[in-house]
Write an enzyme that holds these catalytic residues in place. Structure first.
Site, short mmCIF file in Angstrom:
data_model
loop_
_atom_site.label_atom_id
_atom_site.label_comp_id
_atom_site.label_asym_id
_atom_site.label_seq_id
_atom_site.Cartn_x
_atom_site.Cartn_y
_atom_site.Cartn_z
N GLY A 73 0.77 -1.24 0.00
CA GLY A 73 0.00 0.00 0.00
C GLY A 73 0.80 1.29 0.00
O GLY A 73 0.34 2.31 0.52
N HIS A 105 -0.08 1.44 -13.16
CA HIS A 105 0.66 0.25 -13.61
C HIS A 105 2.14 0.63 -13.75
O HIS A 105 2.45 1.68 -14.31
CB HIS A 105 0.10 -0.23 -14.96
CG HIS A 105 0.76 -1.48 -15.44
ND1 HIS A 105 0.42 -2.73 -14.95
CD2 HIS A 105 1.75 -1.69 -16.34
CE1 HIS A 105 1.19 -3.64 -15.54
NE2 HIS A 105 2.00 -3.04 -16.39
C1 GRF Z 1 2.83 -0.78 -7.79
O1 GRF Z 1 3.98 -0.97 -8.54
C2 GRF Z 1 1.66 -0.57 -8.70
O2 GRF Z 1 1.98 0.08 -9.88
C3 GRF Z 1 1.24 -1.97 -8.99
O3 GRF Z 1 1.43 -2.67 -7.80
C4 GRF Z 1 2.43 -2.03 -7.02
C5 GRF Z 1 1.81 -1.75 -5.68
O4 GRF Z 1 2.71 -1.30 -4.73
N1 GRF Z 1 -0.06 -2.01 -9.60
P1 GRF Z 1 2.15 -0.71 -3.37
O5 GRF Z 1 1.27 -1.76 -2.72
O6 GRF Z 1 1.39 0.54 -3.69
O7 GRF Z 1 3.37 -0.43 -2.55
#
Ligand code: GRF
Length: 234
Positions: free
Chosen positions: A13, A108
């Site tokens: 998160g 993404h």
């Molecule tokens: C990020 O790289 C986002 O782009 C992808 O999943 C990852 C999540 O990371 N969809 P976090 O949980 O926000 O640290």
């Protein structure tokens, strides 16, 4: 009127945290609800620490319909206008994407349409980028539809692939950009919704999908500014 945002997240998160931090001082929107498919997700702990309502919605072993019914009920109860996916690893049920057409965004960690689709998440994305020997990757914010990573692109930010990178160093460089890009884009879309005559789950259902005609991102030494104009049909 402040736009009420639900964040869906499966992992630690950090992108959710970037949104929580941003909307502490930007009153165009509020992070009102956090939903995770994992009871032990770091994202739920971050929500609790920020005093934001949080819910675990189990996906495994349940029908799409069942998940959609519970999710839509929660979104309605909390008066949610807009959804941000921040590392949510499940396909959002079609009934939810239909209801929130052009009000549901994802971040993404690559330059879509490259390196997207089922199975392209986290480390897998950066490993594929390195294997392809491309010189530039980046972060993409896009609208969410019924397929993984295929909705209309709203904003992209490039990140160089450097000699000696591995998936961890590259992923960390991209993540720093994600943390800056996602909040400004979510805020820009929220402002455009806030300016339309009304938002809300009930209304969204009967509206045609929006068209982001002009999206402008400008970089300055102080940060990134995002502006959307001509977002029509919302
Ligand atoms: C990020 O790289 C986002 O782009 C992808 O999943 C990852 C999540 O990371 N969809 P976090 O949980 O926000 O640290």
């Amino acid at each position: 009127m402040s736009v009420r945002i639900a964040v869906l997240a499966s992992g630690s998160g950090t992108n959710l945290q970037a949104l929580l931090d941003h909307f502490r001082t930007d009153d165009s929107a509020d992070i009102t609800l956090v939903i995770s498919d994992r009871a032990d997700a770091g994202a739920l702990a971050r929500a609790r620490a920020a005093d934001v309502d949080s819910e675990h919605v189990e996906v495994r072993g349940r029908s799409d319909d069942d998940v959609a019914r519970q999710t839509l009920a929660l979104l309605e109860q909390h008066g949610i206008d807009m959804i941000a996916l921040a590392g949510y690893l499940r396909l959002v049920p079609a009934r939810v994407t239909e209801r929130f057409r052009s009000r549901i965004l994802n971040i993404h960690p690559a330059l879509l349409p490259a390196f997207g689709g089922a199975g392209m998440y986290g480390r897998h994305v950066h490993e594929a980028v390195l294997a392809a020997r491309v010189k530039v990757t980046g972060a993409t914010v896009h609208f969410v539809d019924e397929r993984y990573d295929e909705g209309r692109v709203i904003a992209q930010w490039p990140v160089p692939v450097l000699p000696g990178d591995d998936a961890a160093t590259l992923g960390a460089r991209v993540l720093r950009v994600e943390h800056r890009l996602f909040p400004v884009v979510v805020a820009a879309v929220a402002r455009s919704l806030g300016h339309s005559e009304s938002a809300g789950v009930g209304r969204a259902a009967s509206r045609p999908s929006g068209q982001a005609d002009i999206f402008r991102l400008t970089a300055s030494p102080d940060g990134i500014e995002a502006e959307i104009s001509g977002l029509t049909g919302l």
